[in-house]
Design an enzyme around this catalytic site. Sequence first.
Site, mmCIF file in Angstrom:
data_model
loop_
_atom_site.group_PDB
_atom_site.id
_atom_site.type_symbol
_atom_site.label_atom_id
_atom_site.label_comp_id
_atom_site.label_asym_id
_atom_site.label_seq_id
_atom_site.Cartn_x
_atom_site.Cartn_y
_atom_site.Cartn_z
ATOM 1 N N SER A 11 0.829 -1.211 0.000
ATOM 2 C CA SER A 11 0.000 0.000 0.000
ATOM 3 C C SER A 11 0.866 1.265 0.000
ATOM 4 O O SER A 11 1.671 1.475 0.919
ATOM 5 C CB SER A 11 -0.904 -0.016 1.235
ATOM 6 O OG SER A 11 -1.270 1.295 1.616
HETATM 7 N N1 GSH Z 1 -5.716 9.095 1.850
HETATM 8 C C1 GSH Z 1 -5.543 7.818 2.497
HETATM 9 C C2 GSH Z 1 -5.750 6.697 1.481
HETATM 10 C C3 GSH Z 1 -5.852 5.354 2.136
HETATM 11 C C4 GSH Z 1 -6.328 4.279 1.172
HETATM 12 O O1 GSH Z 1 -7.180 4.524 0.305
HETATM 13 N N2 GSH Z 1 -5.769 3.063 1.363
HETATM 14 C C5 GSH Z 1 -6.187 1.951 0.564
HETATM 15 C C6 GSH Z 1 -5.028 1.003 0.327
HETATM 16 S S1 GSH Z 1 -3.704 1.752 -0.554
HETATM 17 C C7 GSH Z 1 -7.251 1.158 1.335
HETATM 18 O O2 GSH Z 1 -7.177 1.068 2.534
HETATM 19 N N3 GSH Z 1 -8.230 0.559 0.643
HETATM 20 C C8 GSH Z 1 -9.212 -0.274 1.250
HETATM 21 C C9 GSH Z 1 -10.551 0.388 1.473
HETATM 22 O O3 GSH Z 1 -10.689 1.596 1.194
HETATM 23 O O4 GSH Z 1 -11.463 -0.327 1.892
HETATM 24 C C10 GSH Z 1 -4.170 7.742 3.165
HETATM 25 O O5 GSH Z 1 -3.271 8.475 2.745
HETATM 26 O O6 GSH Z 1 -4.002 7.002 4.141
#
Ligand code: GSH
Length: 216
Positions: A11
């Site tokens: 990630s």
């Molecule tokens: N703006 C957030 C983005 C976090 C994000 O979208 N992470 C993704 C993985 S890269 C995630 O957790 N996806 C799973 C979901 O949204 O359920 C950050 O910088 O932490």
Amino acid sequence: MVLTLYKLDASPPARAVMMTLEALGIRDVEMVDVNLFEGAQFTEEYVKMNPQHTIPALKDDDFAIWDSHAICPYLVSKYGQDDSLYPQDPQRRAVIDQRLHFDSGILFPSLRATVAPVLFLGERSFKPEGLQAIKAGYDFLEKFLDKPYCAGDQLSIADICTSATVSSMSAALPIDADTYPNITAWLDRLSKEEFYTKVNLPGLQQFSGALKSKLL
Ligand SMILES: N[C@@H](CCC(=O)N[C@@H](CS)C(=O)NCC(=O)O)C(=O)O
């Protein structure tokens, strides 16, 4: 203090937090993998801690915070030996904050919208509009990088957060060195930092590998 980081190495925003921890020399952290490929972010326990069900999320004793752009400033403010990665000076901090918002609001959403259908929804190629949005992000960043680092002359968490995203974007749309000399030189500069080679590169390899395995 007991620090727990919920993450996956692949990630990009989780890597931004892990790079910040490494740059600050904070090693005593419990690392918990949240397997997004199995929907582990939707468990009752995880959603109770982070209703937005994203990684990364950080627990510091009973305090929970998510979003890399909130976590990285918190880590520097609370645990940094000095403020160099996120200076107190209002104008330097304002530029760093602008770049963090650029990463959070422009770069990362274009990456996520482009790769998530391939990684999680069975698509076998990128949508042209996704690649177009990534290119638009590169075009902006190229202009911001008229100094060695993305918020000026000194390394900051803006470089850490943005490089985690941009290096991952390059797995979808390679960065042409002739078109983007500033971005190319900046990534080369960061590749000399131990936190980048030790933390970002292995996770980036996993991210690129996962993506390639799903593309036609
Ligand atoms: N703006 C957030 C983005 C976090 C994000 O979208 N992470 C993704 C993985 S890269 C995630 O957790 N996806 C799973 C979901 O949204 O359920 C950050 O910088 O932490």
